[in-house]
Design an enzyme around this catalytic site. Structure first.
Site, mmCIF file in Angstrom:
data_model
loop_
_atom_site.group_PDB
_atom_site.id
_atom_site.type_symbol
_atom_site.label_atom_id
_atom_site.label_comp_id
_atom_site.label_asym_id
_atom_site.label_seq_id
_atom_site.Cartn_x
_atom_site.Cartn_y
_atom_site.Cartn_z
ATOM 1 N N LYS A 52 39.977 6.684 -0.944
ATOM 2 C CA LYS A 52 40.545 8.011 -0.655
ATOM 3 C C LYS A 52 40.153 8.450 0.749
ATOM 4 C CE LYS A 52 36.556 10.073 -2.999
ATOM 5 N NZ LYS A 52 36.080 10.663 -4.271
ATOM 6 N N TYR A 273 27.369 25.678 26.780
ATOM 7 C CA TYR A 273 27.853 26.984 26.323
ATOM 8 C C TYR A 273 26.726 27.854 25.808
ATOM 9 C CZ TYR A 273 32.810 25.706 26.423
ATOM 10 O OH TYR A 273 34.079 25.360 26.803
#
Ligand SMILES: *Cc1c(COP(=O)(O)O)cnc(C)c1O
Length: 378
Positions: A52, A273
């Site tokens: 999956k 940042y």
């Protein structure tokens, strides 16, 4: 401009030269992991392949082909669409089970691709029975019972209702009865034995069919958990199914990120940042071409590795880049264009997960689609 795109698993991917990071997938190690899991299984039990989420991010088709070469003939996906793609890649041979079952109305698509739904509720069972009736033939299905995870599967009362109504399985060929463990990675958790007892009890009410219970970690809980078919995912991909103990699996994934530039940062300069990091003294840094848009989790304090040195991430993880402190390396040792290891022998998937506040499963399934993907031992 480099037009040298390659194609694997439907993804267009950059060339090795142009890529910001290189994801190496060792299909030989994956095959060895599959063999190791089968060697652990007792009483004639065999392992399926859980592929999956595009084979936990590694590429479901490549993974399934590698497992097929080891004799794997049963695969599990989560969604119908994943099953449809896998069927067209693998051809008619293998059984493809759809763990989430079928959304109402998707029965036709599942039939066309000869998928085997995992029926999780009486509603899903009724819809599949109706599809069989319309088709005028019986259709295969797995029945999932809820043995105590409270996520998917028929509750005890539903199982009793099905057992008490012979017509409820009309036209449905039960090829597997299954359930899923909530705490398999904690071997001493009392839920494991409780779920095992409940699975035995519920399965005894249903038509005799092969049984499936264990995921990766469940295989390591002992032979009582093995039944006929195990459903490993994580362990195939190198995630440790026995947390706290030596990993019995081989690593399958390696990720190397490209240095975009190196620089010297002066004492007192803010880095990245928000300036959450300040250079305490003059330091040398490298900025690499990997960020949260590539699935690297923003939180936590990981590192990259090069030339035997640990190069800590400093400042915030950006969308497309991360800044490393490379002061541990001799000057000019690391250059723009070089690749540094971020997942590999120096820092494996489980360690990255621990450092970034998640689990190995999420590290792998988050891996982005901007990497150059290199398959080795395929
Ligand atoms: C994902 C999943 C698996 C595989 O689990 P791993 O822990 O990755 O081995 C098995 N069974 C079910 C029902 C699942 O959802």
């Amino acid at each position: 401009m480099d037009r040298n795109f390659e194609q694997t698993d439907m993804l267009r991917q950059p060339s090795l030269a142009a890529a910001g990071a290189v994801l190496t997938i060792d299909l030989g190690a994956l095959r060895e992991n599959y063999r190791r899991l089968n060697a652990r299984l007792t009483g004639g039990a065999r392992a399926a392949g859980v592929v999956k989420a595009d084979g936990y991010g590694l590429g479901a088709v490549a993974v399934a082909h590698a497992l097929q070469a080891e004799g794997c003939d049963r695969f599990f996906v989560a969604h119908v669409e994943e099953g449809v793609c896998l069927r067209s890649a693998l051809g008619d041979g293998p059984a493809i089970f759809v763990l989430n079952g079928l959304p109402p109305g998707a029965e036709g698509e599942a039939m066309v691709s000869r998928l085997t739904p995992v029926l999780n509720s009486v509603e899903q069972l009724a819809a599949w029975r109706a599809a069989a009736h319309r088709a005028g033939r019986s259709l295969p299905a797995a029945l999932q019972v809820d043995s105590g995870m409270s996520r998917l599967g028929m509750a005890a009362a539903e199982v009793e209702a099905v057992a008490g109504d012979a017509a409820s399985l009309d036209g449905v060929d039960v090829v597997l009865v299954m359930s899923h463990l909530a705490c398999a990675d904690e071997p001493h958790h009392p839920a494991n034995a409780a779920q095992l007892l409940e699975f035995e009890r519920l399965r005894a009410m249903l038509p005799a069919a092969p049984a499936s219970f264990a995921n990766s970690s469940g295989i390591f809980l002992g032979s009582a958990y093995h039944f006929d078919l195990a459903r490993p995912g994580a362990a195939l991909y190198g995630i440790n199914p026995t947390p706290g103990h030596t990993n019995p699996m081989l690593p399958v994934v390696r990720l190397d990120a490209r240095v975009i530039q190196t620089r010297t940062v002066e004492e007192g300069a803010g880095v990245g940042y928000g300036h959450i990091y300040f250079a305490a003294g003059s330091l040398r840094t490298a900025t690499i071409s990997l960020g949260y848009a590539d699935g690297w989790h923003r939180r936590g304090a990981a590192a990259a590795f090069f030339g035997g040195k640990r190069l800590p991430f400093i400042g915030r993880v950006s969308m497309d880049s991360i800044i490393l402190d490379i002061s541990a390396l001799p000057e000019s040792r690391l250059q723009a264009g070089d690749l540094v290891e971020v997942i590999g022998p120096s820092q494996d998937v489980d360690q990255v997960a621990a450092l970034t506040g998640t689990i190995g499963y999420e590290v792998l399934t988050s891996l982005g689609n901007r990497f150059h993907r290199r398959i080795v031992n395929g």
